[in-house]
Design an enzyme around this catalytic site. Structure first.
Site, PDB file in Angstrom:
ATOM      1  N   ALA A  46      33.590  51.567  41.988  1.00 44.09           N
ATOM      2  CA  ALA A  46      33.394  51.481  41.122  1.00 44.09           C
ATOM      3  C   ALA A  46      33.505  50.180  40.624  1.00 44.09           C
ATOM      4  CB  ALA A  46      35.100  52.823  41.379  1.00 44.09           C
TER       5      ALA A  46
ATOM      6  N   GLY B 215      31.613  54.611  45.283  1.00 45.81           N
ATOM      7  CA  GLY B 215      30.540  55.736  44.021  1.00 45.81           C
ATOM      8  C   GLY B 215      29.301  54.256  44.961  1.00 45.81           C
TER       9      GLY B 215
ATOM     10  N   GLU C  52      28.239  57.324  47.340  1.00 48.81           N
ATOM     11  CA  GLU C  52      27.446  57.774  46.456  1.00 48.81           C
ATOM     12  C   GLU C  52      26.834  57.696  45.521  1.00 48.81           C
ATOM     13  OE1 GLU C  52      31.609  58.393  44.691  1.00 48.81           O
ATOM     14  OE2 GLU C  52      31.824  60.426  45.279  1.00 48.81           O
TER      15      GLU C  52
ATOM     16  N   GLU D 297      37.872  56.080  48.650  1.00 50.46           N
ATOM     17  CA  GLU D 297      38.388  56.132  47.777  1.00 50.46           C
ATOM     18  C   GLU D 297      39.694  56.752  48.288  1.00 50.46           C
ATOM     19  OE1 GLU D 297      35.440  56.927  48.181  1.00 50.46           O
ATOM     20  OE2 GLU D 297      34.257  56.629  46.357  1.00 50.46           O
TER      21      GLU D 297
HETATM   22  N1  COA Z   1      34.357  46.059  41.865  1.00 45.64           N
HETATM   23  C1  COA Z   1      34.660  45.219  40.945  1.00 45.64           C
HETATM   24  N2  COA Z   1      35.151  43.921  41.860  1.00 45.64           N
HETATM   25  C2  COA Z   1      34.641  44.237  42.708  1.00 45.64           C
HETATM   26  C3  COA Z   1      34.768  44.866  44.102  1.00 45.64           C
HETATM   27  C4  COA Z   1      34.856  46.475  43.234  1.00 45.64           C
HETATM   28  N3  COA Z   1      34.694  47.143  43.981  1.00 45.64           N
HETATM   29  N4  COA Z   1      34.507  45.025  45.128  1.00 45.64           N
HETATM   30  C5  COA Z   1      33.990  43.603  44.805  1.00 45.64           C
HETATM   31  N5  COA Z   1      35.099  43.221  43.579  1.00 45.64           N
HETATM   32  C6  COA Z   1      34.154  41.675  43.572  1.00 45.64           C
HETATM   33  C7  COA Z   1      35.747  40.518  43.894  1.00 45.64           C
HETATM   34  O1  COA Z   1      36.795  40.945  43.302  1.00 45.64           O
HETATM   35  C8  COA Z   1      35.435  39.845  44.548  1.00 45.64           C
HETATM   36  O2  COA Z   1      35.231  38.239  42.551  1.00 45.64           O
HETATM   37  P1  COA Z   1      35.980  37.279  42.432  1.00 45.64           P
HETATM   38  O3  COA Z   1      34.756  36.608  43.119  1.00 45.64           O
HETATM   39  O4  COA Z   1      35.849  37.321  40.871  1.00 45.64           O
HETATM   40  O5  COA Z   1      37.236  37.806  42.981  1.00 45.64           O
HETATM   41  C9  COA Z   1      33.529  39.509  44.417  1.00 45.64           C
HETATM   42  O6  COA Z   1      33.205  40.893  44.087  1.00 45.64           O
HETATM   43  C10 COA Z   1      33.176  38.873  45.869  1.00 45.64           C
HETATM   44  O7  COA Z   1      34.815  39.825  46.703  1.00 45.64           O
HETATM   45  P2  COA Z   1      35.280  39.261  47.579  1.00 45.64           P
HETATM   46  O8  COA Z   1      36.318  40.120  48.022  1.00 45.64           O
HETATM   47  O9  COA Z   1      36.060  38.442  47.437  1.00 45.64           O
HETATM   48  O10 COA Z   1      34.567  39.949  49.043  1.00 45.64           O
HETATM   49  P3  COA Z   1      34.211  40.248  50.472  1.00 45.64           P
HETATM   50  O11 COA Z   1      33.202  39.479  51.650  1.00 45.64           O
HETATM   51  O12 COA Z   1      35.685  39.010  51.052  1.00 45.64           O
HETATM   52  O13 COA Z   1      34.758  41.131  50.154  1.00 45.64           O
HETATM   53  C11 COA Z   1      34.311  43.785  49.645  1.00 45.64           C
HETATM   54  C12 COA Z   1      33.760  42.283  49.757  1.00 45.64           C
HETATM   55  C13 COA Z   1      33.402  44.579  48.635  1.00 45.64           C
HETATM   56  C14 COA Z   1      34.693  44.779  51.282  1.00 45.64           C
HETATM   57  C15 COA Z   1      35.231  43.543  49.431  1.00 45.64           C
HETATM   58  O14 COA Z   1      36.053  43.321  47.851  1.00 45.64           O
HETATM   59  C16 COA Z   1      36.223  45.002  48.470  1.00 45.64           C
HETATM   60  O15 COA Z   1      36.761  46.051  49.739  1.00 45.64           O
HETATM   61  N6  COA Z   1      35.901  45.639  47.655  1.00 45.64           N
HETATM   62  C17 COA Z   1      36.670  47.097  47.354  1.00 45.64           C
HETATM   63  C18 COA Z   1      36.016  48.210  47.948  1.00 45.64           C
HETATM   64  C19 COA Z   1      35.520  49.391  46.986  1.00 45.64           C
HETATM   65  O16 COA Z   1      37.323  50.169  47.843  1.00 45.64           O
HETATM   66  N7  COA Z   1      35.158  49.984  46.916  1.00 45.64           N
HETATM   67  C20 COA Z   1      35.693  51.567  45.954  1.00 45.64           C
HETATM   68  C21 COA Z   1      36.228  52.080  45.314  1.00 45.64           C
HETATM   69  S1  COA Z   1      36.663  53.877  44.256  1.00 45.64           S
END
Ligand code: COA
Length: 258
Positions: free
Chosen positions: A64, A109, A112, A132
């Site tokens: 998401a 997601g 999923e 989540e």
């Molecule tokens: N929604 C929106 N933007 C997201 C995102 C998400 N789920 N996951 C990553 N991004 C964005 C970050 O905000 C960042 O944007 P920015 O450059 O404008 O700040 C960009 O993607 C890169 O992410 P970043 O966190 O800097 O990279 P990373 O390699 O350090 O980590 C992840 C990547 C995916 C591990 C980390 O961003 C993360 O844990 N995201 C959440 C994932 C999650 O829990 N998803 C489940 C949602 S229910």
């Protein structure tokens, strides 16, 4: 479409999530575009398999869109959660076999979406998880239902309640993914799987998938009746006759999907 790339090559539909700067996170617009593409694929009998992948080096999908989510009212969140669930049901119900080519992060997601596919092939650098509960919510697009059906109740409870982020090797050990490979071999691995699917009769493939998927959600007796009905669809096909002819002539069958 801005958020989804869709190409059709050699009877295979390649659907690519295309928001690499946001780790292919699933915002509402992307979900609407994905829904449209899936509606087209569902009724296109020339398509024999579907591959889902994420654009860029890093992510299949980070789930998401948490930035979008922060701006939404409770009612809008409910709308988004309903939409994502409906879109993944469309994937689940596609008549063609589906493959998730997991090239990187597949969280929430994103995982999923992969669970709604028939096969999950991951690169060794992929990270998967239903994270989540760490965000104060639960998997809301089929994760609490599809994961235990895939790997069993205890392992699904463990993964969901701990919000564990798995390496690709761990995902293989848990039975979440079917194959792992080096990142540069991911396309080849998917292609090999596609070739083994495309070698078989399209109507038989679709009926076998239908029978397995419908039968898994019911009792054995009903499942066997579903299997009998699905077999009936294959009986009058030209491909069934062609397979018998090819066997007699000691050659490979040429299937037409008729
Ligand atoms: N929604 C929106 N933007 C997201 C995102 C998400 N789920 N996951 C990553 N991004 C964005 C970050 O905000 C960042 O944007 P920015 O450059 O404008 O700040 C960009 O993607 C890169 O992410 P970043 O966190 O800097 O990279 P990373 O390699 O350090 O980590 C992840 C990547 C995916 C591990 C980390 O961003 C993360 O844990 N995201 C959440 C994932 C999650 O829990 N998803 C489940 C949602 S229910």
């Amino acid at each position: 479409m801005q958020n989804i790339n869709y190409v059709l090559e050699n009877s295979v539909a390649y659907v690519t999530l295309n928001r690499p700067s946001a780790m292919n996170a699933l915002n509402f617009q992307l979900l609407c575009e994905l829904e449209q593409v899936l509606e087209d694929i569902r009724i296109d009998s020339s398509i024999r398999a579907v591959v889902f992948r994420g654009n860029g080096e890093k992510a299949f999908s980070a789930g998401a869109d948490l930035k979008e989510r922060k701006t939404l009212t409770e009612a809008q969140v409910r709308r988004n959660v309903n939409k994502i669930g409906e879109v993944f049901i469309l994937i689940d119900h596609l008549p063609q076999p589906t493959i998730a080519a997991i090239n990187g992060i597949a969280l929430g997601g994103g995982m999923e979406l992969a669970l709604a596919c028939d096969f999950r092939v991951a690169s060794e650098s992929a990270i998967l998880g239903l994270t989540e509960t760490g965000l104060g919510i639960i998997p809301g697009a089929g994760g609490t239902q599809r994961l235990p059906r895939l790997i069993g109740e205890s392992k699904a409870l463990e993964l969901i309640l701990t919000a564990k982020r798995m390496t690709a090797q761990e995902a293989l050990d848990y039975g979440v993914v079917t194959q792992i490979t080096s990142a540069d071999q991911l396309d080849n691995k998917v292609d090999t799987l596609l070739q083994s699917l495309l070698a078989n009769a399209p109507i038989a493939i679709q009926q076998a998938k239908f029978s397995i998927k419908q039968g898994m959600n019911t009792d054995l007796h009903t499942g066997l009746a579903i299997e009998r009905k699905a077999y009936e669809i294959t009986l009058p096909t030209e491909d069934r006759i062609e397979a018998l002819k090819a066997f007699a002539e000691k050659r490979k069958p040429i299937f037409k999907g008729k």
